[in-house]
Design a protein around this motif. Structure first.
Motif, PDB file in Angstrom:
ATOM      1  N   UNK A  60      12.593  20.607   3.635  1.00  0.00           N
ATOM      2  CA  UNK A  60      12.054  21.733   2.869  1.00  0.00           C
ATOM      3  C   UNK A  60      12.190  21.509   1.371  1.00  0.00           C
ATOM      4  N   UNK A  61      13.336  20.955   0.959  1.00  0.00           N
ATOM      5  CA  UNK A  61      13.558  20.714  -0.470  1.00  0.00           C
ATOM      6  C   UNK A  61      12.598  19.659  -1.012  1.00  0.00           C
TER       7      UNK A  61
ATOM      8  N   UNK B 141       3.560  16.475 -17.755  1.00  0.00           N
ATOM      9  CA  UNK B 141       2.438  15.974 -16.957  1.00  0.00           C
ATOM     10  C   UNK B 141       2.780  14.622 -16.350  1.00  0.00           C
ATOM     11  N   UNK B 142       3.290  13.714 -17.162  1.00  0.00           N
ATOM     12  CA  UNK B 142       3.602  12.377 -16.668  1.00  0.00           C
ATOM     13  C   UNK B 142       4.782  12.400 -15.695  1.00  0.00           C
ATOM     14  N   UNK B 143       5.850  13.079 -16.069  1.00  0.00           N
ATOM     15  CA  UNK B 143       7.036  13.092 -15.218  1.00  0.00           C
ATOM     16  C   UNK B 143       6.771  13.770 -13.874  1.00  0.00           C
ATOM     17  N   UNK B 144       6.048  14.889 -13.883  1.00  0.00           N
ATOM     18  CA  UNK B 144       5.790  15.606 -12.632  1.00  0.00           C
ATOM     19  C   UNK B 144       4.879  14.806 -11.710  1.00  0.00           C
ATOM     20  N   UNK B 145       3.840  14.196 -12.262  1.00  0.00           N
ATOM     21  CA  UNK B 145       2.932  13.419 -11.408  1.00  0.00           C
ATOM     22  C   UNK B 145       3.623  12.172 -10.863  1.00  0.00           C
TER      23      UNK B 145
ATOM     24  N   UNK C 113       5.211  19.509  -3.729  1.00  0.00           N
ATOM     25  CA  UNK C 113       4.152  20.478  -4.004  1.00  0.00           C
ATOM     26  C   UNK C 113       4.296  21.070  -5.404  1.00  0.00           C
ATOM     27  N   UNK C 114       5.526  21.452  -5.753  1.00  0.00           N
ATOM     28  CA  UNK C 114       5.755  22.053  -7.067  1.00  0.00           C
ATOM     29  C   UNK C 114       5.436  21.104  -8.197  1.00  0.00           C
ATOM     30  N   UNK C 115       5.909  19.848  -8.095  1.00  0.00           N
ATOM     31  CA  UNK C 115       5.645  18.860  -9.146  1.00  0.00           C
ATOM     32  C   UNK C 115       4.159  18.520  -9.225  1.00  0.00           C
ATOM     33  N   UNK C 116       3.488  18.482  -8.070  1.00  0.00           N
ATOM     34  CA  UNK C 116       2.050  18.186  -8.056  1.00  0.00           C
ATOM     35  C   UNK C 116       1.270  19.259  -8.809  1.00  0.00           C
TER      36      UNK C 116
ATOM     37  N   UNK D 131      -0.004  13.309  -1.878  1.00  0.00           N
ATOM     38  CA  UNK D 131       1.080  14.293  -1.936  1.00  0.00           C
ATOM     39  C   UNK D 131       0.951  15.369  -0.870  1.00  0.00           C
ATOM     40  N   UNK D 132      -0.263  15.619  -0.398  1.00  0.00           N
ATOM     41  CA  UNK D 132      -0.433  16.575   0.695  1.00  0.00           C
ATOM     42  C   UNK D 132      -0.149  15.920   2.042  1.00  0.00           C
ATOM     43  N   UNK D 133      -0.462  14.629   2.157  1.00  0.00           N
ATOM     44  CA  UNK D 133      -0.316  13.920   3.428  1.00  0.00           C
ATOM     45  C   UNK D 133       1.145  13.653   3.783  1.00  0.00           C
ATOM     46  N   UNK D 134       1.952  13.266   2.806  1.00  0.00           N
ATOM     47  CA  UNK D 134       3.341  12.871   3.088  1.00  0.00           C
ATOM     48  C   UNK D 134       4.152  13.991   3.743  1.00  0.00           C
ATOM     49  N   UNK D 135       4.213  15.209   3.189  1.00  0.00           N
ATOM     50  CA  UNK D 135       4.963  16.278   3.871  1.00  0.00           C
ATOM     51  C   UNK D 135       4.359  16.636   5.231  1.00  0.00           C
TER      52      UNK D 135
END
Length: 386
Positions: free
Chosen positions: A331-332, A221-225, A338-341, A310-314
């Motif tokens: 793309x990566x 949870x911490x690392x992904x966020x 998105x995946x980490x979020x 996280x939605x705005x940046x990409x």
């Protein structure tokens, strides 16, 4: 007989050495990267890389020295009125901290005291005395883990953001840069888990976080966020260097919120302001309970903004730099964000709904060998709650 979760075990002692080695390697890889940039005449990157290292050292040394002084002046911790800690006077401690040796001093004391207790068997202590000695070790470990948390978010996390920004904006990279990023990630991950486990073990009325699945889910949870936010910030910095203004505003908002909550962690007002600034920086990258109060609403609001960033940046990357839209790079990074979020939020909900140890443990009293509340215990209670 001591319960296993109340014991400072041999494994805990060995892991303390591992944490020390990771701390040293992380700093030296960052210094190595700074020297690499200096040789390549990239003076801005070199200066910023070194600046984060120095900032982390200065912040941790300031708090470490102040806590030593607080412990010396605390009549409950120091009833004999000694003016030294492990043979060092305040002047000697000040000299060590000026040269950046404060954390190493604490590691030495913890390892030395822990070695005598967990590796040298003795029957000269009663069960109450042993409980008190193990609790003291966990308090020492918690002080150290707090300092590592400060260092992680003042040095390692900004360093990680800087190095990722450089790597994403360059066509070439070096092994040393990747090592710097890798050890920064490991140092942050270690400090998060170590802090949480030490904190919950040092507070007698809070249950220990179970090993295994709860620890893994909390770490994910911490690392992904944190990772998704760092990647989003990196994309925004690639789009415009003026994104640093937005990051500064986010830090100021976190600092102001901490000020509004009127934290009382430090014994001096000036150090309290520094503490609030550090907490504001931590909140820029992850959520913590600042005053140990119910924060369900605050956490929901925080992660709504988190998802928005996280939605705005990409989206902005695709909108403002369409030439990068179909590249492997865009793309990566977008997929990782998105995946980490998603994974981070799933782990967040799973942990607090299913795995969080919220029920209190039986409160210890003086008979248990823990004694009345000291400045060190109050410090632990007032620090960030996971």
């Amino acid at each position: 007989m001591l319960q296993s979760d109340n014991q400072f075990s041999k494994l805990r002692w060995v892991l303390t050495i591992a944490g020390l080695l990771l701390y040293v390697v992380d700093i030296w890889t960052d210094i190595g990267v700074s020297l690499k940039y200096l040789r390549e005449q990239q003076y801005v990157w070199s200066g910023l890389t070194l600046l984060f290292v120095v900032a982390g050292l200065m912040v941790t040394q300031a708090f470490s020295y102040t806590w030593y002084c607080d412990d010396i002046n605390d009549i409950l911790i120091n009833p004999e009125g000694r003016t030294t800690v492990s043979g060092l006077s305040k002047g000697g401690l000040a000299a060590l901290h000026v040269f950046g040796m404060g954390i190493f001093t604490r590691y030495h004391q913890l390892l030395k005291t822990g070695f005598k207790l967990v590796w040298k068997k003795t029957n000269s202590y009663t069960a109450e005395e042993m409980r008190g000695k193990h609790h003291k070790l966990f308090c020492m470990a918690t002080d150290l883990s707090m300092l590592k948390m400060f260092e992680g978010f003042v040095e390692s996390v900004p360093q990680l953001l800087l190095q990722l920004h450089i790597l994403l904006g360059q066509d070439k990279s070096s092994v040393l840069q990747y090592l710097s990023v890798a050890f920064s990630v490991l140092n942050v991950a270690w400090s998060l888990v170590d802090y949480r486990r030490c904190l919950r073990r040092s507070l007698p009325n809070i249950r220990e976080m179970s090993s295994g699945l709860p620890t893994v889910i909390y770490l994910l949870y911490k690392l992904c966020t944190i990772t998704s936010l760092i990647l989003s910030y990196s994309l925004l910095l690639i789009l415009s260097i003026y994104s640093t203004i937005a990051l500064t505003i986010l830090w100021l908002l976190g600092t102001i919120w901490t000020h509004v909550l009127q934290t009382n962690f430090c014994s001096s007002r000036s150090l309290e302001h520094l503490y609030r600034a550090v907490v504001g920086l931590i909140l820029t990258f992850t959520f913590f309970n600042v005053k140990g109060q119910g924060t369900k609403v605050a956490m929901i609001i925080y992660y709504i903004f988190y998802a928005a960033i996280n939605a705005t940046a990409p989206f902005l990357l695709a909108l403002l730099k369409p030439e990068l839209r179909t590249t492997t790079f865009a793309q990566t990074v977008s997929s990782l964000i998105i995946g980490c979020s998603v994974l981070g939020l799933v782990c967040l909900v799973s942990y607090y709904r299913l795995l969080h140890s919220s029920s209190p443990r039986q409160e210890a009293d003086e008979v248990d060998g823990l004694g009345p509340e000291t400045d060190a215990t109050r410090r632990i209670k007032k620090f960030l709650q996971p």
